[in-house]
Design an enzyme around this catalytic site. Structure first.
Site, mmCIF file in Angstrom:
data_model
loop_
_atom_site.group_PDB
_atom_site.id
_atom_site.type_symbol
_atom_site.label_atom_id
_atom_site.label_comp_id
_atom_site.label_asym_id
_atom_site.label_seq_id
_atom_site.Cartn_x
_atom_site.Cartn_y
_atom_site.Cartn_z
ATOM 1 N N HIS A 57 -27.341 39.374 -28.145
ATOM 2 C CA HIS A 57 -28.689 38.871 -27.826
ATOM 3 C C HIS A 57 -28.690 37.352 -27.797
ATOM 4 O O HIS A 57 -27.720 36.706 -28.173
ATOM 5 C CB HIS A 57 -29.741 39.444 -28.777
ATOM 6 N N HIS A 59 -30.275 34.863 -29.343
ATOM 7 C CA HIS A 59 -30.528 33.906 -30.439
ATOM 8 C C HIS A 59 -29.355 32.948 -30.631
ATOM 9 O O HIS A 59 -28.195 33.330 -30.496
ATOM 10 C CB HIS A 59 -30.831 34.654 -31.745
ATOM 11 N N ASP A 61 -27.855 31.660 -33.110
ATOM 12 C CA ASP A 61 -26.782 31.940 -34.084
ATOM 13 C C ASP A 61 -25.838 33.046 -33.600
ATOM 14 O O ASP A 61 -24.940 33.463 -34.328
ATOM 15 C CB ASP A 61 -27.375 32.280 -35.466
ATOM 16 N N HIS A 62 -26.042 33.514 -32.354
ATOM 17 C CA HIS A 62 -25.125 34.483 -31.745
ATOM 18 C C HIS A 62 -24.513 33.946 -30.447
ATOM 19 O O HIS A 62 -23.602 34.563 -29.896
ATOM 20 C CB HIS A 62 -25.860 35.807 -31.483
ATOM 21 N N HIS A 115 -35.880 43.419 -32.036
ATOM 22 C CA HIS A 115 -35.622 42.063 -32.568
ATOM 23 C C HIS A 115 -35.750 41.064 -31.418
ATOM 24 O O HIS A 115 -36.457 40.065 -31.520
ATOM 25 C CB HIS A 115 -34.225 42.059 -33.180
ATOM 26 N N ASP A 134 -28.375 42.221 -34.392
ATOM 27 C CA ASP A 134 -29.445 42.065 -35.387
ATOM 28 C C ASP A 134 -30.443 43.212 -35.295
ATOM 29 O O ASP A 134 -31.629 43.048 -35.586
ATOM 30 C CB ASP A 134 -30.183 40.730 -35.189
ATOM 31 N N HIS A 172 -25.260 40.016 -39.780
ATOM 32 C CA HIS A 172 -25.540 39.184 -40.959
ATOM 33 C C HIS A 172 -25.216 39.886 -42.268
ATOM 34 O O HIS A 172 -25.270 41.113 -42.352
ATOM 35 C CB HIS A 172 -27.026 38.790 -40.999
HETATM 36 FE FE FE Z 1 -28.880 36.572 -36.058
HETATM 37 ZN ZN ZN Z 2 -31.079 37.390 -33.971
#
Ligand code: FE
Ligand code: ZN
Length: 242
Positions: A57, A59, A61-62, A115, A134, A172
């Site tokens: 996805h 985001h 942090d990915h 999400h 996530d 995570h």
């Molecule tokens: Fe994440």
């Molecule tokens: Zn995420």
């Protein structure tokens, strides 16, 4: 014969990276790219060369490491069709029910919106491994940022139907706080109580609690155990306000 190797490593504050490697073909995929330097370090440790990135996805942090990894390795980036406008580094896009081949294995794409609206998960049926991004966490699930509770419940229900022995890698390390919350919801769940103790012991030693399995989550994950979308929504809201 499944012959893929999986290597998980922690990065950023609480993310996990995973490398998937076929020793015969030399192909190596990174699940997401939370941190280019952490992925490079893991590749060096294993002496593997990156050929693919599989993106769950949009985001940051990915995805933030994709550009740097692409310029270093010229790797092929596969990600969610419905988030192509938000991830400008994709070479190939996939959506629910699509299949592709990586490292000699067929990879199934499962859409799990909630999400984010375009989230996809990668199912390696032969290896018995799923990457849930996530969406599904050990003892938890992702916050519903873009979708709604009905959507997230349907997404989790899809994952719940995978074989119980399926190994689950998620984005995570949130397990310890999830366990604390879960025990308040299901104080009499013996499997959950036992697992919470194991989790505390692992975290005390700085060890990961991921991967998990679908079977273990069905026994102990209060979000999967909600039974219907309405109950799920109540539990998700309670966790958001915890
Ligand atoms: Fe994440
Ligand atoms: Zn995420």
């Amino acid at each position: 014969m499944a012959e893929l190797e999986f290597h998980q490593f922690p990065c950023l504050s609480d993310n996990y990276g995973v490398l998937i490697h076929n020793p015969k073909t030399g192909e190596t995929a990174s699940i997401d790219a939370p941190d280019a330097n952490a992925v490079k370090k893991a590749l060096k440790e294993k002496d593997w060369k990156l050929t693919h990135i599989l993106v769950t996805h949009h985001h940051w942090d990915h995805t933030q490491g994709i550009g740097e990894l692409k310029s270093s390795y010229n790797c092929h980036v596969i990600g969610p069709k419905d988030e192509a406008s938000k991830i400008d580094t994709l070479d190939e896009t996939k959506t629910d029910g699509d299949y592709f081949t990586f490292g000699g294995e067929t990879v199934g794409v499962i859409s799990t919106p909630g999400h984010t609206l375009g989230m996809i998960n990668f199912y390696f049926a032969e290896s018995g491994v799923v990457f849930t991004g996530d969406t599904l966490f050990a003892l938890g699930c992702g916050r519903i940022f873009e979708g709604d509770a009905d959507m997230m419940w349907r997404s989790l229900s899809k994952l719940a139907k995978l074989p119980a022995e399926t190994i689950v890698y998620c984005g995570h390390e949130y397990t310890q706080s999830n366990a604390k919350f879960s025990l308040a919801i299901e104080p009499d769940n013996k499997a959950l109580t036992a697992r919470a103790k194991e989790i505390d012991a692992l975290r005390a030693q700085g060890k990961p609690t991921v991967p998990t399995t679908i079977g273990l989550e069905l026994e102990t994950n209060v979000f999967l155990r909600a039974g219907n979308a309405t109950e799920f929504a109540k539990i998700r809201t309670a966790k958001d306000n915890a």
